[in-house]
Design a protein around this motif. Structure first.
Motif, PDB file in Angstrom:
ATOM      1  N   GLU A  75       0.830  -1.112   0.082  1.00  0.00           N
ATOM      2  CA  GLU A  75       0.188  -0.009  -0.301  1.00  0.00           C
ATOM      3  C   GLU A  75       0.947   1.236   0.134  1.00  0.00           C
ATOM      4  OE1 GLU A  75      -2.764  -0.061   3.266  1.00  0.00           O
ATOM      5  OE2 GLU A  75      -3.803  -1.731   2.410  1.00  0.00           O
ATOM      6  N   GLU A  76       1.682   1.061   0.730  1.00  0.00           N
ATOM      7  CA  GLU A  76       2.794   2.608   0.872  1.00  0.00           C
ATOM      8  C   GLU A  76       3.378   2.590  -0.593  1.00  0.00           C
ATOM      9  OE1 GLU A  76       5.712   2.047   3.685  1.00  0.00           O
ATOM     10  OE2 GLU A  76       4.219   2.029   5.464  1.00  0.00           O
ATOM     11  N   LYS A  77       3.916   1.383  -1.329  1.00  0.00           N
ATOM     12  CA  LYS A  77       4.344   1.773  -2.689  1.00  0.00           C
ATOM     13  C   LYS A  77       3.319   2.329  -3.591  1.00  0.00           C
ATOM     14  CE  LYS A  77       7.776  -1.985  -2.344  1.00  0.00           C
ATOM     15  NZ  LYS A  77       8.219  -3.424  -2.614  1.00  0.00           N
ATOM     16  N   LYS A  78       2.169   1.863  -3.430  1.00  0.00           N
ATOM     17  CA  LYS A  78       1.310   2.285  -4.505  1.00  0.00           C
ATOM     18  C   LYS A  78       0.483   3.665  -4.139  1.00  0.00           C
ATOM     19  CE  LYS A  78      -0.941  -2.272  -5.202  1.00  0.00           C
ATOM     20  NZ  LYS A  78      -1.939  -3.296  -5.176  1.00  0.00           N
ATOM     21  N   TRP A  79       0.898   4.144  -2.752  1.00  0.00           N
ATOM     22  CA  TRP A  79       0.399   5.371  -2.412  1.00  0.00           C
ATOM     23  C   TRP A  79       0.997   6.603  -3.251  1.00  0.00           C
ATOM     24  CZ3 TRP A  79       2.748   8.745   2.069  1.00  0.00           C
ATOM     25  CH2 TRP A  79       1.876   9.762   2.103  1.00  0.00           C
ATOM     26  N   ILE A  80      -0.068   7.583  -3.823  1.00  0.00           N
ATOM     27  CA  ILE A  80       0.423   8.836  -4.392  1.00  0.00           C
ATOM     28  C   ILE A  80      -0.300   9.835  -3.482  1.00  0.00           C
ATOM     29  CG2 ILE A  80       0.214   9.960  -6.710  1.00  0.00           C
ATOM     30  CD1 ILE A  80      -0.113   7.145  -8.142  1.00  0.00           C
ATOM     31  N   PRO A  81       0.442  10.415  -2.972  1.00  0.00           N
ATOM     32  CA  PRO A  81       0.083  11.720  -2.163  1.00  0.00           C
ATOM     33  C   PRO A  81      -0.664  12.679  -3.047  1.00  0.00           C
ATOM     34  CG  PRO A  81       2.453  11.774  -2.109  1.00  0.00           C
ATOM     35  CD  PRO A  81       2.002  10.591  -2.995  1.00  0.00           C
ATOM     36  N   VAL A  82      -1.863  13.161  -2.625  1.00  0.00           N
ATOM     37  CA  VAL A  82      -2.678  14.243  -3.255  1.00  0.00           C
ATOM     38  C   VAL A  82      -2.643  15.646  -2.418  1.00  0.00           C
ATOM     39  CG1 VAL A  82      -4.017  12.602  -4.281  1.00  0.00           C
ATOM     40  CG2 VAL A  82      -4.727  13.360  -2.272  1.00  0.00           C
ATOM     41  N   THR A  83      -1.845  15.507  -1.062  1.00  0.00           N
ATOM     42  CA  THR A  83      -1.899  16.886  -0.368  1.00  0.00           C
ATOM     43  C   THR A  83      -0.463  17.228  -0.362  1.00  0.00           C
ATOM     44  OG1 THR A  83      -1.867  15.615   1.772  1.00  0.00           O
ATOM     45  CG2 THR A  83      -4.002  16.268   0.665  1.00  0.00           C
ATOM     46  N   LYS A  84      -0.405  18.420   0.029  1.00  0.00           N
ATOM     47  CA  LYS A  84       1.111  19.142   0.519  1.00  0.00           C
ATOM     48  C   LYS A  84       1.729  17.946   1.573  1.00  0.00           C
ATOM     49  CE  LYS A  84       0.189  23.700  -1.162  1.00  0.00           C
ATOM     50  NZ  LYS A  84       0.162  25.267  -0.623  1.00  0.00           N
ATOM     51  N   VAL A  93       5.555  14.023   3.460  1.00  0.00           N
ATOM     52  CA  VAL A  93       5.863  12.886   4.345  1.00  0.00           C
ATOM     53  C   VAL A  93       6.642  11.825   3.324  1.00  0.00           C
ATOM     54  CG1 VAL A  93       4.648  10.892   5.298  1.00  0.00           C
ATOM     55  CG2 VAL A  93       4.175  13.276   6.063  1.00  0.00           C
ATOM     56  N   LYS A  94       6.054  11.504   2.134  1.00  0.00           N
ATOM     57  CA  LYS A  94       6.496  10.639   1.331  1.00  0.00           C
ATOM     58  C   LYS A  94       8.047  10.874   0.947  1.00  0.00           C
ATOM     59  CE  LYS A  94       5.412   7.371  -2.274  1.00  0.00           C
ATOM     60  NZ  LYS A  94       4.301   7.014  -3.479  1.00  0.00           N
ATOM     61  N   ASP A  95       8.287  12.073   0.803  1.00  0.00           N
ATOM     62  CA  ASP A  95       9.592  12.692   0.412  1.00  0.00           C
ATOM     63  C   ASP A  95      10.782  12.780   1.562  1.00  0.00           C
ATOM     64  OD1 ASP A  95       9.075  12.829  -2.201  1.00  0.00           O
ATOM     65  OD2 ASP A  95       8.672  15.020  -2.201  1.00  0.00           O
ATOM     66  N   LYS A  96      10.096  12.282   2.938  1.00  0.00           N
ATOM     67  CA  LYS A  96      10.714  12.218   4.292  1.00  0.00           C
ATOM     68  C   LYS A  96      11.281  13.668   4.642  1.00  0.00           C
ATOM     69  CE  LYS A  96      12.361   7.205   3.508  1.00  0.00           C
ATOM     70  NZ  LYS A  96      13.117   6.496   3.448  1.00  0.00           N
ATOM     71  N   LYS A  97      10.774  14.670   4.154  1.00  0.00           N
ATOM     72  CA  LYS A  97      10.724  15.803   4.953  1.00  0.00           C
ATOM     73  C   LYS A  97      10.164  16.028   6.178  1.00  0.00           C
ATOM     74  CE  LYS A  97      13.069  17.327   0.771  1.00  0.00           C
ATOM     75  NZ  LYS A  97      14.606  17.271   0.781  1.00  0.00           N
ATOM     76  N   ILE A  98       9.201  15.447   6.322  1.00  0.00           N
ATOM     77  CA  ILE A  98       8.418  15.289   7.692  1.00  0.00           C
ATOM     78  C   ILE A  98       8.669  13.843   8.208  1.00  0.00           C
ATOM     79  CG2 ILE A  98       6.392  15.430   9.021  1.00  0.00           C
ATOM     80  CD1 ILE A  98       5.562  17.448   7.127  1.00  0.00           C
ATOM     81  N   THR A  99       9.575  13.756   9.365  1.00  0.00           N
ATOM     82  CA  THR A  99       9.957  12.587   9.843  1.00  0.00           C
ATOM     83  C   THR A  99       9.005  12.004  10.960  1.00  0.00           C
ATOM     84  OG1 THR A  99      11.806  13.559  11.075  1.00  0.00           O
ATOM     85  CG2 THR A  99      11.931  12.618   8.770  1.00  0.00           C
ATOM     86  N   SER A 100       8.269  12.869  11.632  1.00  0.00           N
ATOM     87  CA  SER A 100       7.833  12.407  12.925  1.00  0.00           C
ATOM     88  C   SER A 100       6.283  13.206  12.962  1.00  0.00           C
ATOM     89  CB  SER A 100       8.575  12.937  14.174  1.00  0.00           C
ATOM     90  OG  SER A 100       8.476  14.570  14.359  1.00  0.00           O
ATOM     91  N   LEU A 101       5.332  12.430  13.863  1.00  0.00           N
ATOM     92  CA  LEU A 101       4.103  13.316  13.888  1.00  0.00           C
ATOM     93  C   LEU A 101       4.101  14.511  14.661  1.00  0.00           C
ATOM     94  CD1 LEU A 101       1.926  10.122  14.781  1.00  0.00           C
ATOM     95  CD2 LEU A 101       1.582  11.583  12.529  1.00  0.00           C
ATOM     96  N   GLU A 102       5.265  14.663  15.434  1.00  0.00           N
ATOM     97  CA  GLU A 102       5.355  15.913  16.270  1.00  0.00           C
ATOM     98  C   GLU A 102       5.548  17.145  15.615  1.00  0.00           C
ATOM     99  OE1 GLU A 102       6.191  12.898  17.436  1.00  0.00           O
ATOM    100  OE2 GLU A 102       4.868  12.998  19.198  1.00  0.00           O
ATOM    101  N   GLN A 103       6.294  17.084  14.271  1.00  0.00           N
ATOM    102  CA  GLN A 103       6.292  18.313  13.360  1.00  0.00           C
ATOM    103  C   GLN A 103       4.813  18.508  12.842  1.00  0.00           C
ATOM    104  OE1 GLN A 103       9.779  15.943  11.161  1.00  0.00           O
ATOM    105  NE2 GLN A 103      10.008  17.964  10.773  1.00  0.00           N
ATOM    106  N   ILE A 104       4.003  17.661  12.617  1.00  0.00           N
ATOM    107  CA  ILE A 104       2.672  17.844  11.964  1.00  0.00           C
ATOM    108  C   ILE A 104       2.056  18.431  13.433  1.00  0.00           C
ATOM    109  CG2 ILE A 104       0.554  17.001  11.397  1.00  0.00           C
ATOM    110  CD1 ILE A 104       2.400  14.640  10.053  1.00  0.00           C
ATOM    111  N   TYR A 105       1.872  17.839  14.552  1.00  0.00           N
ATOM    112  CA  TYR A 105       1.046  18.598  15.712  1.00  0.00           C
ATOM    113  C   TYR A 105       1.512  19.820  15.956  1.00  0.00           C
ATOM    114  CZ  TYR A 105      -0.432  13.688  16.208  1.00  0.00           C
ATOM    115  OH  TYR A 105      -0.846  12.341  16.002  1.00  0.00           O
TER     116      TYR A 105
END
Length: 275
Positions: A41-50, A55-67
């Protein structure tokens, strides 16, 4: 007790659904998905939001950055990508609900699912659908989208890792009221089976609880416990009085990456059959 079912898997007059954990194929036992399916599922995932792209490009590595920046999560695959195989889910209850129509009664199934990583993150999802499998699948997705951070603390001296809640918190839903009290190390989770499972998924090791109201209504009991954990970060303690250093939002920091066009390749059904 509130969460104790009837004898056998019939469940009495509740449409063939017992209340106990793991009653037959439609019970509330642990449901764990295989790692291979998650990777596919992760391989098939094509992100549609910023957020998904970062997240997929590994610029965000933890949930704390999002929160920290209060960014809404719209794609559940981002949670799978960040937490990985450590994310567990469990079906708390499946109950039939009915609606009266001119043609008779329309029965659907309502699923309550809890997800967590045993490390300070927990989510609750509720979904209603015509089929049990569809309701469970939808509830898991909603639980991932509603993941919240749970603040952990100490009872007494700050020795070792945080093991309990930092202060007394109270949550309410309907007539059910749940109160969580910090406990000394080694006390364990003193709670009924329903809130105990949520507290375990949140990574809490020692805690005292008290509840009041109609706790046999499992849906409200689960939501009240979830409301408790949601309030752990709402109380400002002296250790949080330090001045905050504001940093750029990930959307501002990676503006150039987000401005790049997305290349998406589509494959026709005929090509899939030939392949």
């Amino acid at each position: 007790m509130a969460e104790r079912g009837g004898d056998g898997g019939g469940g009495g007059d509740r449409g063939g659904f017992g209340r106990g954990f793991g009653r037959g194929d439609r019970g509330r036992g642990m449901r764990r998905r295989s790692g291979g399916r998650r990777e596919e599922e992760e391989k098939k995932w094509i992100p549609v939001t910023k957020l998904g792209r970062l997240v997929k490009d590994k610029k965000i590595t933890s949930l704390e950055q999002i929160y920290y920046h209060s960014i809404p999560i719209k794609e559940h695959q981002a949670i799978d990508f960040l937490i990985g195989p450590g994310l567990k889910d469990e079906v708390m209850k499946i109950m039939p609900v009915q609606k009266q129509t001119r043609a008779g009664q329309r029965t659907r199934f309502k699923a309550f699912v809890v997800v967590g990583d045993m490390n300070g993150h927990v989510g609750l999802g509720v979904k209603c659908s015509k089929e049990v499998a569809t309701a469970i699948r939808g509830a898991i997705i909603l639980a991932k989208l509603s993941m919240i951070p749970v603040r952990l603390g100490y009872w007494g001296n700050n020795i070792g890792k945080p093991h309990t809640v930092p202060c007394k918190v109270t949550g309410k839903c309907g007539s059910v009221s749940v109160r969580i009290v910090p406990a000394p190390r080694g006390a364990g989770i003193v709670a009924a089976r329903v809130p105990k499972k949520i507290l375990q998924f949140a990574g809490i090791e020692d805690v005292f609880t008290s509840s009041s109201g109609s706790t046999k209504t499992l849906g409200n009991f689960v939501k009240a416990t979830f409301d408790c954990l949601l309030k752990t970060y709402g109380y400002l303690t002296p250790d949080l009085w330090m001045e905050s250093r504001y940093i750029k939002s990930p959307f501002q920091e990676h503006t150039d990456l987000l401005a790049m066009p997305i290349k998406v390749t589509y494959q026709d059904e005929a090509e899939k059959v030939e392949a």
